[in-house]
Scaffold this motif. Structure first.
Motif, PDB file in Angstrom:
ATOM      1  N   LYS A  90     -20.253  -7.205  17.986  1.00  0.00           N
ATOM      2  CA  LYS A  90     -20.853  -8.411  18.574  1.00  0.00           C
ATOM      3  C   LYS A  90     -20.951  -9.549  17.554  1.00  0.00           C
ATOM      4  O   LYS A  90     -20.999 -10.711  17.926  1.00  0.00           O
ATOM      5  CB  LYS A  90     -22.234  -8.091  19.137  1.00  0.00           C
ATOM      6  CG  LYS A  90     -22.179  -7.230  20.370  1.00  0.00           C
ATOM      7  CD  LYS A  90     -23.571  -6.943  20.893  1.00  0.00           C
ATOM      8  CE  LYS A  90     -23.500  -6.015  22.089  1.00  0.00           C
ATOM      9  NZ  LYS A  90     -24.826  -5.630  22.567  1.00  0.00           N
ATOM     10  N   ASP A  91     -20.979  -9.203  16.289  1.00  0.00           N
ATOM     11  CA  ASP A  91     -21.028 -10.193  15.215  1.00  0.00           C
ATOM     12  C   ASP A  91     -19.594 -10.653  14.929  1.00  0.00           C
ATOM     13  O   ASP A  91     -18.782  -9.897  14.391  1.00  0.00           O
ATOM     14  CB  ASP A  91     -21.652  -9.564  13.970  1.00  0.00           C
ATOM     15  CG  ASP A  91     -21.775 -10.519  12.794  1.00  0.00           C
ATOM     16  OD1 ASP A  91     -20.983 -11.482  12.682  1.00  0.00           O
ATOM     17  OD2 ASP A  91     -22.674 -10.285  11.963  1.00  0.00           O
ATOM     18  N   VAL A  92     -19.275 -11.901  15.271  1.00  0.00           N
ATOM     19  CA  VAL A  92     -17.913 -12.420  15.154  1.00  0.00           C
ATOM     20  C   VAL A  92     -17.402 -12.335  13.720  1.00  0.00           C
ATOM     21  O   VAL A  92     -16.272 -11.903  13.478  1.00  0.00           O
ATOM     22  CB  VAL A  92     -17.832 -13.878  15.673  1.00  0.00           C
ATOM     23  CG1 VAL A  92     -16.462 -14.474  15.429  1.00  0.00           C
ATOM     24  CG2 VAL A  92     -18.179 -13.935  17.147  1.00  0.00           C
ATOM     25  N   LYS A  93     -18.207 -12.743  12.775  1.00  0.00           N
ATOM     26  CA  LYS A  93     -17.785 -12.721  11.369  1.00  0.00           C
ATOM     27  C   LYS A  93     -17.487 -11.297  10.919  1.00  0.00           C
ATOM     28  O   LYS A  93     -16.461 -11.018  10.297  1.00  0.00           O
ATOM     29  CB  LYS A  93     -18.859 -13.347  10.485  1.00  0.00           C
ATOM     30  CG  LYS A  93     -18.472 -13.415   9.038  1.00  0.00           C
ATOM     31  CD  LYS A  93     -19.547 -14.061   8.191  1.00  0.00           C
ATOM     32  CE  LYS A  93     -19.048 -14.104   6.746  1.00  0.00           C
ATOM     33  NZ  LYS A  93     -20.086 -14.180   5.789  1.00  0.00           N
ATOM     34  N   LYS A  94     -18.384 -10.381  11.249  1.00  0.00           N
ATOM     35  CA  LYS A  94     -18.215  -8.981  10.846  1.00  0.00           C
ATOM     36  C   LYS A  94     -16.997  -8.361  11.539  1.00  0.00           C
ATOM     37  O   LYS A  94     -16.223  -7.641  10.915  1.00  0.00           O
ATOM     38  CB  LYS A  94     -19.489  -8.191  11.187  1.00  0.00           C
ATOM     39  CG  LYS A  94     -19.481  -6.772  10.710  1.00  0.00           C
ATOM     40  CD  LYS A  94     -19.693  -6.697   9.225  1.00  0.00           C
ATOM     41  CE  LYS A  94     -19.892  -5.253   8.839  1.00  0.00           C
ATOM     42  NZ  LYS A  94     -19.668  -4.997   7.446  1.00  0.00           N
ATOM     43  N   GLY A  95     -16.813  -8.653  12.818  1.00  0.00           N
ATOM     44  CA  GLY A  95     -15.654  -8.126  13.550  1.00  0.00           C
ATOM     45  C   GLY A  95     -14.351  -8.583  12.939  1.00  0.00           C
ATOM     46  O   GLY A  95     -13.420  -7.802  12.743  1.00  0.00           O
ATOM     47  N   TYR A 106     -11.791  -7.100  18.787  1.00  0.00           N
ATOM     48  CA  TYR A 106     -10.918  -7.787  17.841  1.00  0.00           C
ATOM     49  C   TYR A 106      -9.645  -6.974  17.694  1.00  0.00           C
ATOM     50  O   TYR A 106      -9.693  -5.759  17.502  1.00  0.00           O
ATOM     51  CB  TYR A 106     -11.620  -7.955  16.484  1.00  0.00           C
ATOM     52  CG  TYR A 106     -12.906  -8.705  16.652  1.00  0.00           C
ATOM     53  CD1 TYR A 106     -12.934 -10.094  16.600  1.00  0.00           C
ATOM     54  CD2 TYR A 106     -14.084  -8.029  16.932  1.00  0.00           C
ATOM     55  CE1 TYR A 106     -14.118 -10.784  16.806  1.00  0.00           C
ATOM     56  CE2 TYR A 106     -15.264  -8.715  17.137  1.00  0.00           C
ATOM     57  CZ  TYR A 106     -15.270 -10.092  17.084  1.00  0.00           C
ATOM     58  OH  TYR A 106     -16.433 -10.767  17.298  1.00  0.00           O
ATOM     59  N   LEU A 107      -8.521  -7.666  17.793  1.00  0.00           N
ATOM     60  CA  LEU A 107      -7.226  -7.002  17.759  1.00  0.00           C
ATOM     61  C   LEU A 107      -6.362  -7.594  16.656  1.00  0.00           C
ATOM     62  O   LEU A 107      -6.363  -8.804  16.434  1.00  0.00           O
ATOM     63  CB  LEU A 107      -6.503  -7.177  19.094  1.00  0.00           C
ATOM     64  CG  LEU A 107      -7.256  -6.722  20.336  1.00  0.00           C
ATOM     65  CD1 LEU A 107      -6.493  -7.142  21.584  1.00  0.00           C
ATOM     66  CD2 LEU A 107      -7.478  -5.220  20.307  1.00  0.00           C
ATOM     67  N   SER A 108      -5.610  -6.735  15.996  1.00  0.00           N
ATOM     68  CA  SER A 108      -4.610  -7.178  15.028  1.00  0.00           C
ATOM     69  C   SER A 108      -3.359  -6.338  15.230  1.00  0.00           C
ATOM     70  O   SER A 108      -3.422  -5.224  15.773  1.00  0.00           O
ATOM     71  CB  SER A 108      -5.124  -7.045  13.599  1.00  0.00           C
ATOM     72  OG  SER A 108      -5.274  -5.673  13.276  1.00  0.00           O
TER      73      SER A 108
END
Length: 156
Positions: free
Chosen positions: A81-86, A130-132
């Motif tokens: 849920k934390d964008v920076k952490k994700g 989050y996908l890479s």
């Protein structure tokens, strides 16, 4: 003949030590889970139950007279849920996987990992997922028709 499953399983063996003992958040759960690694396609479960996950699959194969090149895609998906952490987590995992795979030159004396590789963090992300994606090209030993070898090599 290409044994794609063997290649994918060997890549999986390289990835497992990187992610073992590390746990990540799961959707609608307080528990942390280890990342599961799949070869081929993801199971038909919704991403909420699969992620955190990594998939390894052959994206395409290009054949020429000189060589056969397989493009592998390694997809990483996590939840936070934390964008920076994700962003930080998926980037760290992706870079570690790429670094580890690039250290290896040849797998099973038939698959040569080419140095040019690409990892992509798409601009549009399904936040809080989050996908890479890592795209790796691998040269495979020739196994195409041989009835023209004499002609190609300057013979009759």
């Amino acid at each position: 003949m290409i044994d794609i499953k063997t290649l994918e399983e060997n890549i999986k063996k390289m990835i497992l030590p990187i992610i073992t003992q590390k746990k990540y958040k799961a959707y609608k759960s307080e528990e942390l889970r280890e990342i599961k690694v799949y070869t081929g396609l993801l199971p038909p479960d919704p991403e909420e139950t699969i992620i955190p996950a990594i998939t390894i699959r052959t994206h395409k194969v290009k054949n020429s007279l000189d060589k056969k090149i397989l493009t592998l895609v390694i997809s990483t998906g996590i939840f936070n849920k934390d964008v920076k952490k994700g962003y930080e987590e998926v980037s760290e995992i992706t870079q570690k996987i790429l670094d580890e795979i690039q250290k290896v030159g040849i797998i099973e004396n038939r698959f040569e990992i080419l140095p040019e590789a690409e990892w992509v963090f798409p601009e549009e992300q399904p936040v809080p997922f989050y996908l890479s994606f890592i795209y790796i090209n691998i040269v495979y030993e020739k196994d195409y028709r041989t009835d023209t070898d004499n002609w190609i090599n300057g013979g009759d």
